[in-house]
Design a protein around this motif. Structure first.
Motif, short mmCIF file in Angstrom:
data_model
loop_
_atom_site.label_atom_id
_atom_site.label_comp_id
_atom_site.label_asym_id
_atom_site.label_seq_id
_atom_site.Cartn_x
_atom_site.Cartn_y
_atom_site.Cartn_z
N ASP A 4 -7.34 3.95 -4.82
CA ASP A 4 -8.51 4.60 -4.23
C ASP A 4 -8.28 6.09 -4.35
OD1 ASP A 4 -10.40 5.77 -2.53
OD2 ASP A 4 -10.43 4.05 -1.20
N ASN A 5 -8.92 6.73 -5.31
CA ASN A 5 -8.67 8.14 -5.56
C ASN A 5 -9.08 9.01 -4.37
OD1 ASN A 5 -7.66 7.69 -8.18
ND2 ASN A 5 -9.72 7.72 -9.05
N ALA A 6 -10.12 8.63 -3.68
CA ALA A 6 -10.59 9.42 -2.53
C ALA A 6 -9.56 9.43 -1.41
CB ALA A 6 -11.92 8.87 -2.03
N LYS A 7 -8.78 8.35 -1.32
CA LYS A 7 -7.77 8.23 -0.26
C LYS A 7 -6.37 8.52 -0.76
CE LYS A 7 -10.36 4.76 2.39
NZ LYS A 7 -10.34 3.39 2.95
N ASN A 8 -6.22 8.87 -2.04
CA ASN A 8 -4.89 9.08 -2.64
C ASN A 8 -3.97 7.90 -2.34
OD1 ASN A 8 -5.48 11.58 -3.79
ND2 ASN A 8 -4.91 12.70 -1.95
N SER A 19 0.84 -1.19 0.00
CA SER A 19 0.00 0.00 0.00
C SER A 19 0.88 1.23 0.00
CB SER A 19 -0.90 0.03 1.24
OG SER A 19 -1.76 -1.08 1.28
N CYS A 20 0.38 2.31 -0.59
CA CYS A 20 1.10 3.58 -0.60
C CYS A 20 0.08 4.70 -0.53
CB CYS A 20 1.94 3.71 -1.86
SG CYS A 20 2.70 5.32 -2.08
N ALA A 21 0.17 5.49 0.54
CA ALA A 21 -0.74 6.61 0.73
C ALA A 21 0.00 7.92 0.52
CB ALA A 21 -1.34 6.56 2.13
N ILE A 26 -3.62 14.21 -8.29
CA ILE A 26 -2.64 13.19 -8.64
C ILE A 26 -3.05 12.55 -9.95
CG2 ILE A 26 -1.57 11.00 -7.97
CD1 ILE A 26 -2.00 11.74 -5.07
N THR A 27 -2.13 12.48 -10.88
CA THR A 27 -2.43 11.80 -12.14
C THR A 27 -1.98 10.34 -12.00
OG1 THR A 27 -0.35 12.56 -13.11
CG2 THR A 27 -2.29 13.95 -13.43
N HIS A 28 -0.90 9.99 -12.62
CA HIS A 28 -0.45 8.60 -12.55
C HIS A 28 0.08 8.25 -11.17
CE1 HIS A 28 -0.63 9.11 -16.88
NE2 HIS A 28 -0.49 7.81 -17.04
N MET A 29 -0.20 7.03 -10.75
CA MET A 29 0.45 6.43 -9.58
C MET A 29 1.00 5.09 -10.02
SD MET A 29 -2.10 7.32 -6.39
CE MET A 29 -0.79 7.30 -5.15
N GLY A 30 2.03 4.64 -9.33
CA GLY A 30 2.60 3.37 -9.77
C GLY A 30 3.61 2.80 -8.81
N TRP A 31 4.11 1.65 -9.19
CA TRP A 31 5.12 0.94 -8.42
C TRP A 31 6.31 0.62 -9.33
CZ3 TRP A 31 4.75 0.32 -3.25
CH2 TRP A 31 3.49 0.49 -2.68
N TYR A 32 7.49 0.83 -8.78
CA TYR A 32 8.74 0.46 -9.44
C TYR A 32 9.52 -0.40 -8.45
CZ TYR A 32 7.68 4.08 -12.88
OH TYR A 32 7.09 4.83 -13.86
N PRO A 59 -5.92 7.88 -13.03
CA PRO A 59 -7.09 8.14 -12.17
C PRO A 59 -8.34 7.38 -12.63
CG PRO A 59 -5.94 10.17 -12.63
CD PRO A 59 -5.31 9.11 -13.51
N GLY A 60 -8.46 7.13 -13.91
CA GLY A 60 -9.62 6.42 -14.43
C GLY A 60 -9.52 4.92 -14.34
N GLY A 61 -8.35 4.42 -13.91
CA GLY A 61 -8.20 2.99 -13.70
C GLY A 61 -7.49 2.24 -14.81
N ALA A 62 -7.01 2.94 -15.82
CA ALA A 62 -6.25 2.26 -16.88
C ALA A 62 -4.88 1.87 -16.32
CB ALA A 62 -6.08 3.19 -18.08
N THR A 63 -4.48 0.64 -16.61
CA THR A 63 -3.24 0.12 -16.03
C THR A 63 -2.24 -0.27 -17.10
OG1 THR A 63 -4.08 -2.15 -15.93
CG2 THR A 63 -4.49 -0.75 -14.02
N ASN A 64 -0.99 -0.30 -16.66
CA ASN A 64 0.11 -0.76 -17.51
C ASN A 64 1.04 -1.53 -16.59
OD1 ASN A 64 1.93 -0.90 -19.77
ND2 ASN A 64 3.20 0.61 -18.73
N SER A 65 1.54 -2.68 -17.04
CA SER A 65 2.41 -3.46 -16.16
C SER A 65 3.51 -4.14 -16.98
CB SER A 65 1.62 -4.49 -15.37
OG SER A 65 0.96 -5.38 -16.23
N ALA A 66 4.58 -4.48 -16.29
CA ALA A 66 5.69 -5.17 -16.91
C ALA A 66 5.27 -6.59 -17.29
CB ALA A 66 6.88 -5.22 -15.96
N ASP A 67 5.83 -7.09 -18.37
CA ASP A 67 5.49 -8.44 -18.82
C ASP A 67 5.79 -9.48 -17.75
OD1 ASP A 67 6.49 -7.95 -22.31
OD2 ASP A 67 4.61 -7.51 -21.25
#
Length: 121
Positions: free
Chosen positions: A72-76, A21-23, A31-37, A53-61
Motif C-alpha cells: 500500500d504505497n499510501a501507507k508505506n 506486515s511491515c510499515a 520508497i522504491t523497492h520493498m521486500g521480504w527476506y 511501487p508499480g506493483g511488479a513482483t519478484n519471488s523465490a522459486d
C-alpha cells in the motif's frame, strides 16, 4: 532516518497461513523497492519476494504459488501473505525498503528487526 516495523509472525502448523506486515515511518521522501527476506538457522539470508511501487513482483522459486507480496504505497506498507506453509519456511523474516530521505539523496536500504515464523506440528 527510516524505521521499519514488522508484525504477524508466529507459530503455525504445516499447511497453515500467516500474513506479515511491515510499515515504514520516519523521514521518507520516497520508497522504491520493498521486500521480504528470510534467514533460517545456520543459513544465509535469502530473498523471499520484492515489489516495486508499480506493483511488479519478484519471488523465490521456493515460494511461488504459495506466497503473495503486496503493498500500500499510501501507507508505506508491504505485506506478505503466506499460504500452505511448510517446515522449511521456518525462519526469521526481515522487511526491506529502499528509500530516499530527501529529493537529492541517494536511495539506501533499510531493514526491520525481523519477525520469527515457525512452522511445526
Amino acid at each position: 532516518q527510516v524505521h521499519l516495523a514488522e508484525s504477524g509472525g508466529g507459530l503455525v502448523q504445516p499447511g497453515g497461513s500467516l500474513r506479515l506486515s511491515c510499515a515504514a515511518s520516519g523521514s521518507i521522501f520516497s520508497i522504491t523497492h520493498m521486500g521480504w527476506y528470510r534467514q533460517a538457522p545456520g543459513k544465509q539470508r535469502e530473498l523471499v519476494a520484492t515489489i516495486t511501487p508499480g506493483g511488479a513482483t519478484n519471488s523465490a522459486d521456493s515460494v511461488k504459488g504459495r506466497f503473495t507480496i503486496s503493498r500500500d504505497n499510501a501507507k508505506n506498507t508491504v505485506y506478505l501473505q503466506m499460504n500452505r506453509l511448510e517446515p522449511e519456511d521456518t525462519a526469521v523474516y526481515y522487511c526491506n525498503a529502499r528509500a530516499l530521505v530527501t529529493p537529492g539523496s541517494h536511495a539506501r536500504d533499510y531493514w526491520g528487526q525481523g519477525t520469527r515464523v515457525t512452522v511445526s506440528s
